[in-house]
Design an enzyme around this catalytic site. Structure first.
Site, PDB file in Angstrom:
ATOM      1  N   HIS A  53      34.962  19.830  30.261  1.00 44.95           N
ATOM      2  CA  HIS A  53      34.061  20.189  29.154  1.00 44.95           C
ATOM      3  C   HIS A  53      33.175  21.414  29.390  1.00 44.95           C
ATOM      4  CE1 HIS A  53      31.501  17.718  31.661  1.00 44.95           C
ATOM      5  NE2 HIS A  53      31.816  16.578  31.103  1.00 44.95           N
TER       6      HIS A  53
ATOM      7  N   ASP B  16      36.005  13.751  25.372  1.00 47.30           N
ATOM      8  CA  ASP B  16      34.866  13.163  26.076  1.00 47.30           C
ATOM      9  C   ASP B  16      34.214  12.081  25.198  1.00 47.30           C
ATOM     10  OD1 ASP B  16      33.039  12.624  28.071  1.00 47.30           O
ATOM     11  OD2 ASP B  16      31.734  14.331  27.611  1.00 47.30           O
TER      12      ASP B  16
END
Length: 445
Positions: A236, A310
């Site tokens: 991320h 996520d």
């Protein structure tokens, strides 16, 4: 098991779009060809005008089981994932208890075998004191190793540099990292707490979890990987600056260090904090519109290799606390692919590139066996997309156990029509067939 014949589909695969039929039988793709004849035992699906893509592989989800099942479970998370066109997931180790021994890892696999609707694997968790357990990881049956180099729960922050170096040298699998410098975050937090107390305005979240904190940690991890010859995957990315740590001019299978971007960092910016508040509080923080745009640019020019969610749900009650108490994370698996298709409609990304980054590349990067592509002999994990069927996200059509989404009220132009997992039609236009034939992912290593 039912045999299906999908006719007239616009197949998106390996950077091509072409019209063809797909025969599914015994859990696998038997044929991809034009004008396949229909037999009596075939369930016919006319996919004219629809895209057929491989099932997405999400390399980073938090399904909260065991120990945090008031937020999500493997069952509810995998159902939402399948409805969102995600047919395989890799789940993270920061559950309760944390997945930091081989025994606890196998217990999670046993849970998923009973309840998951999507194919599954789990990341093993590293700590400052479990190197011996890390060395026991079986590369053929476990997705990889997850290290928290910032923003950990429990004792999962790996902050001993010598331990970290030893892990990089000895991990038998790819290492995935959450990179934010903890000391920088602590200093920034104290500055804002001195001014605002516990109720820090959410708009300062990207100032606390700053570009500096992200870049400092990411650059150290990349440097260590190169020094130790470790295989590193940085989760991320949230800043434009970090994207320049990664190569764009070599093929994925030759990269030692790879990276990922999540849908929320491509969709939202710091301009959305006033409206969304802590509902878009993530770690790493959503940052500027310029960062958002540069992340998309890096995805398209191959500095960033993989798309992920996520997915990390919390209850509304938890998210509604003051800044210092509100947890970071939000639910995303049901809406990630429809959100990406909005970028396709806006001309920001080709559908071929969505498939490359969300289906093909996770399979290639993690060596997932016989998934991620529409190929004869591969597992029949397939998704039919209707790009001309608008819908609006509301509480009535949410599947997350937490019962909310940062996308509530958003209208998408595309729907997931059907999702096949190992050849079974599990999801069909907001209806589920209660068939659990998900499989533990295997890795060709």
């Amino acid at each position: 098991m039912m045999a299906y014949l999908i006719k007239n589909a616009q197949i998106v695969n390996e950077q091509n779009i072409f019209t063809a039929d797909v025969l599914i039988d015994n859990g696998s793709i038997q044929r991809v060809d034009s004008n396949i004849n229909v037999e009596k035992n075939h369930q016919l699906i006319d996919a004219k005008g629809q895209f057929l893509i491989p099932g997405a592989i999400d390399d980073q989800v938090h399904f909260r089981e065991p120990g945090l099942t008031h937020k999500e479970t493997i069952k509810t998370g995998s159902l939402a994932a399948v409805a969102g066109g995600i047919t395989s997931f890799m789940e993270m180790p920061n559950t309760n208890p944390q997945t930091v021994t081989q025994e606890l890892l196998e217990e999670k696999f046993a849970m998923a075998a009973k309840s998951s609707y999507a194919n599954y694997s789990f990341k093993f968790g590293g700590t400052n004191n479990n190197l011996d357990e890390i060395k026991k990881i079986n590369p053929k049956t476990t997705a990889g190793l997850k290290l928290f180099l910032g923003s950990s729960t429990g004792n999962m922050l790996v902050d001993d540099w010598q331990v970290l170096e030893d892990i990089f040298k000895h991990s038998p699998v790819i290492i995935s990292t959450h990179c934010e410098d903890e000391d920088t975050i602590k200093r920034n937090t104290e500055i804002y707490k001195a001014k605002y107390g516990e109720d820090i305005p959410i708009k300062y979240h990207p100032k606390i979890r700053s570009e500096e904190a992200c870049y400092l940690s990411s650059s150290r991890a990349v440097e260590l990987a190169k020094q130790t010859d470790a295989r590193l995957h940085v989760f991320h990315l949230s800043t434009a600056k970090e994207t320049h740590l990664f190569d764009s001019d070599i093929p994925l299978d030759q990269k030692q260090v790879t990276s990922e971007v999540c849908i929320h960092h491509l969709w939202f910016s710091d301009e959305d904090y006033d409206e969304k508040g802590t509902h878009i509080k993530w770690n790493p923080a959503i940052k500027t519109a310029q960062d958002r745009d540069e992340l998309l640019k890096a995805l398209l020019d191959n500095r960033i290799d993989v798309l992920a969610t996520d997915h990390a749900p919390h209850t509304l009650e938890e998210k509604s606390q003051v800044y210092t108490q509100a947890p970071s994370g939000g639910p995303l698996v049901q809406h990630a692919l429809p959100a990406l298709l909005e970028f396709y409609h806006q001309g920001k990304i080709r559908i071929e590139d969505i498939v490359q980054k969300f289906c093909h590349n996770p399979a290639l990067l993690f060596d997932v066996d016989k998934r991620g592509f529409i190929r004869e002999g591969y597992k029949a994990d397939l998704v039919l997309l209707n790009t001309k069927k608008p819908w609006t996200i509301s509480k009535d059509n949410l599947l997350y156990k937490c019962g909310w989404s940062p996308f509530e009220g958003t209208s998408f132009q595309s729907q997931i029509e059907k999702t096949f997992v190992n050849g079974e039609l599990i999801y069909d236009n907001f209806k589920f067939n209660d068939i659990k034939n998900a499989e533990r992912l295997e890795f060709d290593r």
